[in-house]
Scaffold this motif. Structure first.
Motif, short mmCIF file in Angstrom:
data_model
loop_
_atom_site.label_atom_id
_atom_site.label_comp_id
_atom_site.label_asym_id
_atom_site.label_seq_id
_atom_site.Cartn_x
_atom_site.Cartn_y
_atom_site.Cartn_z
N GLU A 13 112.48 -47.06 -85.08
CA GLU A 13 113.89 -46.67 -85.11
C GLU A 13 114.40 -46.30 -83.72
O GLU A 13 113.59 -46.04 -82.85
N PRO A 14 115.66 -46.32 -83.45
CA PRO A 14 116.75 -46.58 -84.37
C PRO A 14 116.88 -48.05 -84.76
O PRO A 14 117.58 -48.39 -85.71
N ILE A 15 116.24 -48.94 -84.02
CA ILE A 15 116.21 -50.36 -84.37
C ILE A 15 114.77 -50.84 -84.24
O ILE A 15 113.96 -50.22 -83.53
N ASN A 16 114.43 -51.92 -84.93
CA ASN A 16 113.06 -52.43 -84.78
C ASN A 16 112.96 -53.26 -83.50
O ASN A 16 113.96 -53.52 -82.83
N LEU A 17 111.76 -53.66 -83.15
CA LEU A 17 111.56 -54.35 -81.87
C LEU A 17 112.19 -55.73 -81.85
O LEU A 17 112.63 -56.19 -80.79
N ALA A 18 112.25 -56.41 -82.98
CA ALA A 18 112.92 -57.72 -83.02
C ALA A 18 114.39 -57.56 -82.68
O ALA A 18 114.97 -58.37 -81.95
N GLN A 19 115.01 -56.51 -83.19
CA GLN A 19 116.41 -56.26 -82.87
C GLN A 19 116.57 -55.86 -81.41
O GLN A 19 117.55 -56.23 -80.77
N LEU A 20 115.60 -55.15 -80.88
CA LEU A 20 115.67 -54.71 -79.49
C LEU A 20 115.60 -55.89 -78.52
O LEU A 20 116.38 -55.95 -77.57
N VAL A 21 114.69 -56.81 -78.76
CA VAL A 21 114.53 -57.94 -77.84
C VAL A 21 115.33 -59.15 -78.26
O VAL A 21 115.36 -60.14 -77.54
N GLY A 22 115.97 -59.09 -79.39
CA GLY A 22 116.71 -60.24 -79.91
C GLY A 22 115.80 -61.08 -80.78
O GLY A 22 114.64 -61.25 -80.48
N GLU A 23 116.31 -61.59 -81.87
CA GLU A 23 115.47 -62.28 -82.83
C GLU A 23 114.97 -63.63 -82.34
O GLU A 23 114.27 -64.32 -83.05
N THR A 24 115.29 -64.01 -81.12
CA THR A 24 114.76 -65.24 -80.57
C THR A 24 113.39 -65.03 -79.96
O THR A 24 112.78 -65.95 -79.47
N SER A 25 112.90 -63.79 -80.00
CA SER A 25 111.59 -63.48 -79.46
C SER A 25 110.51 -64.31 -80.13
O SER A 25 110.58 -64.61 -81.31
N SER A 26 109.49 -64.69 -79.37
CA SER A 26 108.38 -65.45 -79.95
C SER A 26 107.60 -64.63 -80.96
O SER A 26 106.88 -65.16 -81.77
N MET A 27 107.71 -63.30 -80.90
CA MET A 27 107.01 -62.44 -81.85
C MET A 27 107.76 -62.36 -83.18
O MET A 27 107.18 -62.05 -84.20
N ALA A 28 109.04 -62.58 -83.17
CA ALA A 28 109.82 -62.45 -84.40
C ALA A 28 109.63 -63.69 -85.26
O ALA A 28 109.81 -64.81 -84.79
N PRO A 29 109.25 -63.52 -86.53
CA PRO A 29 109.07 -64.68 -87.39
C PRO A 29 110.42 -65.28 -87.78
O PRO A 29 111.46 -64.66 -87.58
#
Length: 159
Positions: free
Chosen positions: A109-125
């Motif tokens: 929180e307050p946001i998850n890491l995908a939201q922090l780096v943008g959902e285009t991250s290679s870690m975000a499914p």
């Protein structure tokens, strides 16, 4: 104690960031919450063993170090939460990172890491897997409170 520390840390960071750097985006992940969920629902987390360490000796394989005389080694470390008396397994940390990236405010929180780096991250499914992760996280938490056994079975299909 760790829950109190995490709550205080989050409150202080939010207060400081709002005052000094209102545009700052940050995320604080909670390994405590993720591990607590895995312990409460090992099957949903894809784990078989959450009490004993994979490698070690003594009670729960947690009294003797790995590699000492009398220590034992499990057959499949991916089924265990703990590697030894101190460390988690790669499987446990892999699941934790996914929770940090795709979980709800309990995980990061307050946001998850995908939201922090943008959902285009290679870690975000992909989005469909993101939705499954959110559903599974929600069901894991509900079943930890022993509410719906049917939801547990449904969640296992999504893992």
């Amino acid at each position: 104690m760790s829950q109190m520390f995490n709550a205080l840390l989050r409150a202080e960071m939010a207060k400081s960031a709002a005052a000094a750097m209102p545009a700052l985006r940050y995320s604080v992940a909670s390994l405590y919450s993720v591990l607590s969920d895995m312990i409460a629902n090992p099957k949903l987390a894809g784990l078989r063993e959450v009490e004993r360490a994979c490698c070690g000796g003594g009670k729960f394989n947690g009294e003797e170090d790995c590699g000492t005389v009398g220590a034992s080694l499990c057959e499949d470390r991916d089924e265990y939460l703990f590697w030894d008396k101190v460390h988690g397994t790669q499987a446990a940390y892999r699941r934790a990172v996914l929770a940090f990236f795709n979980g709800d405010a309990r995980d990061a929180e307050p946001i998850n890491l995908a939201q922090l780096v943008g959902e285009t991250s290679s870690m975000a499914p992909p989005a469909d897997r993101l939705q499954r992760r959110r559903y599974t996280t929600h069901v894991m938490r509900r079943s930890a409170n022993n509410q719906d056994a049917d939801d547990c079975a449904e969640a296992e299909r999504w893992l």
